[in-house]
Design a protein around this motif. Structure first.
Motif, PDB file in Angstrom:
ATOM      1  N   ASP A   1       3.267 -14.532   9.831  1.00  0.00           N
ATOM      2  CA  ASP A   1       2.197 -13.535   9.903  1.00  0.00           C
ATOM      3  C   ASP A   1       2.757 -12.116   9.763  1.00  0.00           C
ATOM      4  OD1 ASP A   1       0.338 -15.501  10.198  1.00  0.00           O
ATOM      5  OD2 ASP A   1       0.025 -15.189  12.348  1.00  0.00           O
ATOM      6  N   MET A   2       3.890 -11.847  10.390  1.00  0.00           N
ATOM      7  CA  MET A   2       4.483 -10.509  10.299  1.00  0.00           C
ATOM      8  C   MET A   2       4.899 -10.215   8.862  1.00  0.00           C
ATOM      9  SD  MET A   2       4.100  -9.129  13.159  1.00  0.00           S
ATOM     10  CE  MET A   2       5.093  -7.666  12.972  1.00  0.00           C
ATOM     11  N   GLY A   3       5.495 -11.208   8.197  1.00  0.00           N
ATOM     12  CA  GLY A   3       5.879 -11.017   6.800  1.00  0.00           C
ATOM     13  C   GLY A   3       4.668 -10.755   5.932  1.00  0.00           C
ATOM     14  N   LEU A   4       3.601 -11.473   6.196  1.00  0.00           N
ATOM     15  CA  LEU A   4       2.365 -11.285   5.441  1.00  0.00           C
ATOM     16  C   LEU A   4       1.803  -9.883   5.686  1.00  0.00           C
ATOM     17  CD1 LEU A   4       0.009 -12.323   3.731  1.00  0.00           C
ATOM     18  CD2 LEU A   4      -0.969 -13.275   5.821  1.00  0.00           C
ATOM     19  N   ARG A   5       1.801  -9.461   6.941  1.00  0.00           N
ATOM     20  CA  ARG A   5       1.292  -8.117   7.257  1.00  0.00           C
ATOM     21  C   ARG A   5       2.103  -7.036   6.530  1.00  0.00           C
ATOM     22  NH1 ARG A   5       0.723  -9.818  13.134  1.00  0.00           N
ATOM     23  NH2 ARG A   5      -1.446 -10.455  13.235  1.00  0.00           N
ATOM     24  N   GLU A   6       3.427  -7.220   6.504  1.00  0.00           N
ATOM     25  CA  GLU A   6       4.274  -6.240   5.814  1.00  0.00           C
ATOM     26  C   GLU A   6       3.962  -6.198   4.327  1.00  0.00           C
ATOM     27  OE1 GLU A   6       8.379  -7.080   6.683  1.00  0.00           O
ATOM     28  OE2 GLU A   6       8.049  -6.877   8.843  1.00  0.00           O
ATOM     29  N   ARG A   7       3.831  -7.376   3.704  1.00  0.00           N
ATOM     30  CA  ARG A   7       3.529  -7.409   2.272  1.00  0.00           C
ATOM     31  C   ARG A   7       2.163  -6.795   1.984  1.00  0.00           C
ATOM     32  NH1 ARG A   7       5.921 -12.362   2.991  1.00  0.00           N
ATOM     33  NH2 ARG A   7       3.985 -13.525   2.882  1.00  0.00           N
ATOM     34  N   LEU A   8       1.187  -7.103   2.849  1.00  0.00           N
ATOM     35  CA  LEU A   8      -0.148  -6.528   2.643  1.00  0.00           C
ATOM     36  C   LEU A   8      -0.142  -5.017   2.831  1.00  0.00           C
ATOM     37  CD1 LEU A   8      -2.483  -9.144   4.378  1.00  0.00           C
ATOM     38  CD2 LEU A   8      -2.345  -8.619   1.940  1.00  0.00           C
ATOM     39  N   SER A   9       0.580  -4.530   3.834  1.00  0.00           N
ATOM     40  CA  SER A   9       0.606  -3.084   4.056  1.00  0.00           C
ATOM     41  C   SER A   9       1.301  -2.377   2.897  1.00  0.00           C
ATOM     42  CB  SER A   9       1.274  -2.740   5.387  1.00  0.00           C
ATOM     43  OG  SER A   9       2.637  -3.087   5.358  1.00  0.00           O
ATOM     44  N   LEU A  10       2.336  -2.996   2.327  1.00  0.00           N
ATOM     45  CA  LEU A  10       2.986  -2.416   1.154  1.00  0.00           C
ATOM     46  C   LEU A  10       2.034  -2.380  -0.031  1.00  0.00           C
ATOM     47  CD1 LEU A  10       6.592  -3.904   1.226  1.00  0.00           C
ATOM     48  CD2 LEU A  10       5.931  -1.513   1.450  1.00  0.00           C
ATOM     49  N   LEU A  11       1.288  -3.458  -0.196  1.00  0.00           N
ATOM     50  CA  LEU A  11       0.330  -3.530  -1.295  1.00  0.00           C
ATOM     51  C   LEU A  11      -0.708  -2.429  -1.186  1.00  0.00           C
ATOM     52  CD1 LEU A  11      -0.784  -7.140  -2.168  1.00  0.00           C
ATOM     53  CD2 LEU A  11      -1.266  -5.149  -3.546  1.00  0.00           C
ATOM     54  N   TRP A  12      -1.226  -2.234   0.029  1.00  0.00           N
ATOM     55  CA  TRP A  12      -2.294  -1.250   0.219  1.00  0.00           C
ATOM     56  C   TRP A  12      -1.769   0.181   0.276  1.00  0.00           C
ATOM     57  CZ3 TRP A  12      -6.962  -2.574  -0.935  1.00  0.00           C
ATOM     58  CH2 TRP A  12      -7.336  -3.903  -0.809  1.00  0.00           C
ATOM     59  N   SER A  13      -0.510   0.362   0.620  1.00  0.00           N
ATOM     60  CA  SER A  13       0.013   1.719   0.749  1.00  0.00           C
ATOM     61  C   SER A  13       0.224   2.396  -0.604  1.00  0.00           C
ATOM     62  CB  SER A  13       1.324   1.719   1.531  1.00  0.00           C
ATOM     63  OG  SER A  13       2.333   1.055   0.794  1.00  0.00           O
ATOM     64  N   VAL A  14       0.351   1.628  -1.671  1.00  0.00           N
ATOM     65  CA  VAL A  14       0.587   2.238  -2.978  1.00  0.00           C
ATOM     66  C   VAL A  14      -0.704   2.652  -3.673  1.00  0.00           C
ATOM     67  CG1 VAL A  14       2.755   1.042  -3.369  1.00  0.00           C
ATOM     68  CG2 VAL A  14       0.642  -0.007  -4.131  1.00  0.00           C
ATOM     69  N   ARG A  15      -1.840   2.246  -3.158  1.00  0.00           N
ATOM     70  CA  ARG A  15      -3.119   2.606  -3.749  1.00  0.00           C
ATOM     71  C   ARG A  15      -3.650   3.891  -3.121  1.00  0.00           C
ATOM     72  NH1 ARG A  15      -6.141  -3.239  -3.863  1.00  0.00           N
ATOM     73  NH2 ARG A  15      -4.650  -4.240  -5.240  1.00  0.00           N
ATOM     74  N   PRO A  16      -4.118   4.835  -3.948  1.00  0.00           N
ATOM     75  CA  PRO A  16      -4.673   6.071  -3.382  1.00  0.00           C
ATOM     76  C   PRO A  16      -6.050   5.810  -2.762  1.00  0.00           C
ATOM     77  CG  PRO A  16      -4.876   6.080  -5.772  1.00  0.00           C
ATOM     78  CD  PRO A  16      -4.096   4.846  -5.400  1.00  0.00           C
ATOM     79  N   PRO A  17      -6.411   6.548  -1.728  1.00  0.00           N
ATOM     80  CA  PRO A  17      -7.726   6.365  -1.110  1.00  0.00           C
ATOM     81  C   PRO A  17      -8.834   6.762  -2.088  1.00  0.00           C
ATOM     82  CG  PRO A  17      -6.597   8.246  -0.160  1.00  0.00           C
ATOM     83  CD  PRO A  17      -5.627   7.591  -1.093  1.00  0.00           C
ATOM     84  N   VAL A  18      -9.933   6.026  -2.027  1.00  0.00           N
ATOM     85  CA  VAL A  18     -11.065   6.262  -2.930  1.00  0.00           C
ATOM     86  C   VAL A  18     -12.321   6.418  -2.085  1.00  0.00           C
ATOM     87  CG1 VAL A  18     -12.415   5.266  -4.812  1.00  0.00           C
ATOM     88  CG2 VAL A  18      -9.965   4.839  -4.691  1.00  0.00           C
ATOM     89  N   GLU A  19     -13.185   7.347  -2.473  1.00  0.00           N
ATOM     90  CA  GLU A  19     -14.472   7.532  -1.792  1.00  0.00           C
ATOM     91  C   GLU A  19     -15.433   6.418  -2.233  1.00  0.00           C
ATOM     92  OE1 GLU A  19     -15.448   9.781   0.536  1.00  0.00           O
ATOM     93  OE2 GLU A  19     -13.344  10.361   0.587  1.00  0.00           O
ATOM     94  N   HIS A  20     -16.176   5.877  -1.269  1.00  0.00           N
ATOM     95  CA  HIS A  20     -17.116   4.795  -1.565  1.00  0.00           C
ATOM     96  C   HIS A  20     -18.517   5.183  -1.094  1.00  0.00           C
ATOM     97  CE1 HIS A  20     -13.923   2.035  -2.646  1.00  0.00           C
ATOM     98  NE2 HIS A  20     -13.270   2.406  -1.564  1.00  0.00           N
ATOM     99  N   PRO A  21     -19.535   4.742  -1.837  1.00  0.00           N
ATOM    100  CA  PRO A  21     -20.908   4.979  -1.387  1.00  0.00           C
ATOM    101  C   PRO A  21     -21.164   4.287  -0.040  1.00  0.00           C
ATOM    102  CG  PRO A  21     -20.868   4.136  -3.645  1.00  0.00           C
ATOM    103  CD  PRO A  21     -19.478   4.071  -3.120  1.00  0.00           C
ATOM    104  N   GLU A  22     -22.144   4.803   0.678  1.00  0.00           N
ATOM    105  CA  GLU A  22     -22.459   4.302   2.020  1.00  0.00           C
ATOM    106  C   GLU A  22     -22.762   2.804   2.021  1.00  0.00           C
ATOM    107  OE1 GLU A  22     -25.780   5.098   5.435  1.00  0.00           O
ATOM    108  OE2 GLU A  22     -25.136   6.797   4.210  1.00  0.00           O
TER     109      GLU A  22
END
Length: 173
Positions: free
Chosen positions: A83-104
């Motif tokens: 689970d920790m390895g998965l969390r690290e891989r997921l956080s790396l995946l999401w950290s490279v994407r810039p934040p985007v505004e989304h409709p409500e």
């Protein structure tokens, strides 16, 4: 199955020393809040072992239960590390994407899905996240989790069905 004085089976609760099992699990690193689950797993494995046809009696159920408890503690650590390895891989995946505004409306949908994911059993949630959030194939998920592909498919099927039901219950979606 250990026999009592008259030769009949002894109930599982009397066969294993629960305090000893808790101590083994605790020394194995299982957290306090998961000790009872570990004890129940040992009891379940003992019942499964007893119910196998043609299986010889367990000569020393207490020693057998101690070994099973230590294996459950090892499995707990493996699952935690996975689970920790998965969390690290997921956080790396999401950290490279810039934040985007989304409709409500999209934000509301995301919140409902997140709440639905929280209510899923851990194994179903894990399979669903790996498949749909990280775009892994069923084969890759099975290899990563060390389970058969059919198990992954079953977990995905049940998870999607549960989320679908939840989403249909929410008004406006």
């Amino acid at each position: 199955m250990a026999g009592g004085p008259t030769g009949e089976p002894v109930p599982v609760q009397e066969t294993v020393n629960t305090e000893k099992l808790r101590a083994i699990l605790l020394m194995g690193g299982v957290p306090w809040n998961e000790l009872e689950d570990g004890v129940q797993q040992v009891r379940l494995k003992l019942l499964e072992e007893r119910s196998k046809p043609g299986q010889p009696l367990i000569r020393n159920p207490e020693a057998w239960a101690a070994v099973v408890a230590s294996r459950i503690a090892v499995d707990w650590h493996r699952g935690r590390a996975r689970d920790m390895g998965l969390r690290e891989r997921l956080s790396l995946l999401w950290s490279v994407r810039p934040p985007v505004e989304h409709p409500e409306e999209e934000v509301l949908l995301a919140q409902v899905v997140a709440e639905g994911l929280e209510r899923l059993p851990a194994q179903q949630r894990q399979a669903l996240v790996l498949r749909y959030y990280t775009d892994l194939t069923v084969r890759d998920i099975a290899r990563l989790l060390d389970v058969p592909e059919g198990t992954v498919k079953s977990r995905l099927h049940h998870a999607v069905a549960a989320l679908r039901t939840e989403l249909l219950d929410v008004e406006g979606i």
